[in-house]
Design an enzyme around this catalytic site. Structure first.
Site, short mmCIF file in Angstrom:
data_model
loop_
_atom_site.label_atom_id
_atom_site.label_comp_id
_atom_site.label_asym_id
_atom_site.label_seq_id
_atom_site.Cartn_x
_atom_site.Cartn_y
_atom_site.Cartn_z
N ASP A 1 0.84 -1.14 -0.14
CA ASP A 1 0.18 -0.05 -0.08
C ASP A 1 0.76 1.22 -0.08
O ASP A 1 2.15 1.24 0.11
CB ASP A 1 -1.05 0.06 1.16
CG ASP A 1 -2.34 0.77 1.06
OD1 ASP A 1 -3.33 0.41 1.50
OD2 ASP A 1 -1.96 1.86 0.32
C1 GLC Z 1 -4.38 4.39 -0.02
C2 GLC Z 1 -5.20 3.15 0.15
C3 GLC Z 1 -5.52 2.13 -0.80
C4 GLC Z 1 -5.22 2.95 -2.22
C5 GLC Z 1 -3.74 3.69 -2.35
C6 GLC Z 1 -3.71 4.18 -3.53
O1 GLC Z 1 -3.83 4.59 1.09
O2 GLC Z 1 -5.21 2.29 1.43
O3 GLC Z 1 -6.53 1.45 -0.83
O4 GLC Z 1 -5.51 2.14 -3.10
O5 GLC Z 1 -3.48 4.37 -0.94
O6 GLC Z 1 -4.41 5.42 -3.52
#
Ligand code: GLC
Length: 739
Positions: free
Chosen positions: A272
């Site tokens: 993430d």
């Molecule tokens: C965020 C979220 C994730 C998302 C990613 C890109 O922090 O946790 O669900 O897809 O970053 O935006």
């Protein structure tokens, strides 16, 4: 400049070995720096295509970009990497396309309330086409986290509390994004997230710790991800959260043993946002180098944003700390997805060659989704559907009655608010001069009711009050958890004031989570729960209120009576002291100096009992459905035999309607205790007034299996009960034995 010939999607499909040969040949030609470049994702939000970035692209330092949506910029980036770099490897272009791209659909929790996999697939395919037209080839969706805690803001992005419903809808969404061949024009790669157990964060506080025993992890939280892998999801994203002391982004048990060894997942695992470097903040590592080592060793193929990989992996390999074989495997997983997407054949986007969606067609689909997502929770005195011709003056009130941004919900980066049609717009078209509108409260959080005095004067000659309340978009989604999940601001006070007028009150709630409405249900005659319905909120709600559409939504989550009951979910364990209404004594009924053991020694709360306000699977219609003639055709089931069940469903009301027929089972005895009910099947059935139909279910042997005390997935002989009905409290039941 391509070092290896591109593979057509037909060749890939016809001969998967060709794909592996292509990928491995390409990896064998790559330098270590080029390999690490593929594992690196650039944040494209404030991207400047300067000489430095051009050089990074030319030298293969970047494998993916996120949050850049300018098609011309994206096509130029792809052109540079394909035509000016040594090996011509195209970019993965990622974006959060969570419930629509430009045309925003109901939030996933609302889509879950449709219990309609076909609709979810269609919505995802439309979203993919809009995103692909913009140069996006990878979405970070579906979110298949199981959530039993509505304090968690991200419940809005989930399909709710049930593993079977979430698995079914997650696979449906993947099918919509990827179609049967990701290289199809308009298809994009999907990403099941957040692996795993993120929905179990302590106190529902986002990013908090999770502690989940392996058996619970396997039987509940891993289930929808396994279903996603079986649905050929292209990628998996790890969770931010600490899982049993080892953050998911560096957790070899889930990333290697479960995902790769047990499930044979061959797709791409992405961290993430910056969650690799966050391993140091968790306290798992002392620095970014250790974080890079932990993450790549556990199985993170690509680092989403962050520079732990780009700054440390080369030295880790040169120093013999990380085996380059690990790097090669990670890069192969990335290249495999790029090949399946057809990017080596064509990485650039020409919107003219993509299938086009007429916006009216898309809006119609969004409206149908909004209609099916709305759950009718209460309809006292059959207030609904409205007898429009008898209404001389209708009041439309509330902060969400004309809030085009708010009705779209969370994760609407590229949403076009201009497409949003609000309840006010729809009601104005419906009632014309007969309509009186006032928001009363500026926002859902506002405590300023000074407008109410004037508004009440205007209500004197109104026959009906429709009030749209709930949560603004910002009050749910990532990092937006709430400790109190009641109506924000002075919305409850507004309902109290309206109740005193003695007029029919229809309440429409838009929210990103199930709110506690225990006192509010007594203040309204009819209650429609619309979640955040997306661009077509207005027309959908208007059609439902006047009866052009009939509510069919069913709850994908339990509605608690009080936040203190959380976690409260239908598929709970029986415990050794299960409560019953007859046994317990509630706080207001306790006699003074009541003896210690006189209140019922079972699992309940003195002040709220043990039942929810509304159970999982619940939803009313404008008609009534009756269940009868439940037949279990083969009640003495052999191990590898499917259970065959049928039930008669009758529409005993005066209007046509759609019922979501639900099938639950209970395995009474197991090597580990089993839930008191588990959803194993559901079907949306449309019946005319007076019509009856036999509805059949086939429960496969695999559906009776579970992870037992030895953590092995198998069924165990014994007695079962099966229920079929319109919610998780279904009473019509039968028994069967698994031999
Ligand atoms: C965020 C979220 C994730 C998302 C990613 C890109 O922090 O946790 O669900 O897809 O970053 O935006």
């Amino acid at each position: 400049m391509n070092a290896t010939p591109p593979l057509s999607s037909a060749e890939i499909k016809k001969c998967p070995e060709q794909l592996e040969k292509f990928v491995l040949d390409l990896v064998s030609q790559m330098t270590l720096d080029e390999k690490i470049g593929q594992m690196t994702q650039l944040n494209g939000e404030s991207l400047v295509l300067d000489s430095c970035l051009r050089e990074q692209l030319r030298t293969g330092k970047i494998g993916s970009i996120i949050n850049q949506v300018d098609l011309n910029v994206l096509n130029e980036l792809q052109r540079i990497v394909v035509e000016e770099s040594r090996l011509g490897i195209p970019l993965l272009v990622g974006r959060d396309v969570i419930h629509g791209f430009n045309t925003i659909h109901p939030i996933p929790l609302g889509q879950a309330a449709t219990w309609n996999p076909g609709l979810v697939t269609e919505l995802a395919s439309f979203a993919a086409l809009e995103a692909a037209s913009n140069g996006i080839n990878w979405t970070f969706s579906p979110m298949v986290d199981i959530c039993r805690d509505p304090r968690w803001g991200r419940i809005a992005e989930s399909f709710g509390e049930d593993p079977y419903l979430t698995s079914t809808l997650g696979a449906a969404m993947i099918s919509g994004y990827q179609s049967h061949d990701m290289s199809n024009l308009g298809s994009i790669a999907a990403c099941a997230k957040h692996f795993v157990g993120y929905g179990a964060v302590e106190s529902g506080r986002d990013y908090a710790t999770t502690n989940i025993p392996e058996n619970e992890l396997r039987n509940i939280y891993l289930t929808p991800f396994h279903a996603s892998v079986k649905a050929n999801v292209a990628s998996i994203m790890t969770s931010f959260s600490d899982l049993n002391g080892v953050p998911a982004t560096a957790n070899p048990f889930i990333l290697r043993q479960v995902l790769r060894d047990e499930w044979q997942f061959s797709g791409l695992v992405v961290s993430d946002w910056d969650s690799v470097r966050q391993l140091e903040i968790h306290g798992l590592t002392a620095n970014a180098k250790e974080s890079a080592c932990e993450a790549v060793s556990a199985g993170i193929d690509m680092e989403m944003v962050g520079d732990a990989y780009s700054k440390n992996l080369a030295s880790l390999v040169h120093n013999g700390v990380v085996d380059e074989i690990l790097i090669d495997k990670a890069v192969a997983n990335i290249l495999r997805i790029k090949a399946k997407l057809g990017l080596f054949n064509n990485a650039k986007t020409d919107p003219k060659v993509l299938p086009s969606i007429a916006i009216d067609e898309h809006l119609q689909l969004a409206k149908e989704a909004a209609i099916q997502s709305v759950v009718l929770l209460q309809n006292n005195h059959e207030t609904l559907p409205l007898a429009v011709e008898t209404l001389n003056r209708v009041a439309l009130l509330g902060p969400l009655a004309n809030a085009p941004h708010e009705q779209l919900g969370t994760w609407i980066f590229d949403g076009k608010v201009s497409l949003a049609q609000t309840p006010l717009q729809a009601f104005s078209a419906e009632f014309g001069e007969r309509l009186y509108f006032h928001p009363v409260l500026k926002t859902s959080r506002s405590k300023d009711l000074t407008a109410l005095t004037e508004v009440i004067k205007e209500l004197a000659d109104c026959d009906l009050i429709v009030v749209c309340i709930g949560e603004e978009s910002i009050l749910s989604g990532e990092a937006h958890s709430r400790a109190d999940i009641g109506l924000p601001g002075a919305q409850t006070q507004l309902l109290e004031a309206l109740r005193k007028l003695g007029k029919p009150v229809v309440c429409v709630v838009m929210a990103g989570r199930p709110l506690t409405l225990t006192s509010e249900i007594a203040l309204v005659d009819a209650l429609l729960y619309a979640w955040h319905p997306g661009v077509m909120a207005g027309p959908a709600i208007a059609d439902l209120l006047v009866g052009r559409a009939v509510p069919s939504g069913k709850l994908p989550v339990t509605f608690v009576r009080h936040v203190g009951q959380i976690p409260l979910y239908y598929n709970q364990k029986n415990t050794g002291k299960p409560p019953s209404d007859e046994e317990i004594v509630l706080i207001d009924d306790i006699e003074e100096r009541a003896p210690q053991t006189s209140l019922g020694m079972t699992a309940f709360h003195l002040d709220e009992g043990f039942r929810p306000l509304f159970p999982f699977g619940f939803g009313l219609s404008y008609t009534r459905f009756h269940y009868s003639e439940l037949i279990i055709e083969n009640p003495n089931l052999e191990v590898n035999e499917s259970l065959r069940v049928s039930v008669k469903l009758s529409n005993t009301g005066s209007s046509a309607g759609v019922e979501v027929v639900q099938c639950y089972i209970r395995d009474h005895v197991g090597s580990v205790t089993r839930p008191v009910r588990e959803l194993k099947g559901f079907q949306r059935v449309s019946l005319a007034a007076g019509e009856s139909r036999i509805v059949s279910f086939i429960i496969s042997p695999d559906q009776l299996a579970f992870y037992g005390r030895d953590q092995r997935y198998k069924s165990e002989p014994g007695s079962f009960t099966l229920w079929v009905g319109g919610d998780s409290n279904a009473s019509l039941n039968g028994n069967f034995i698994l031999c």
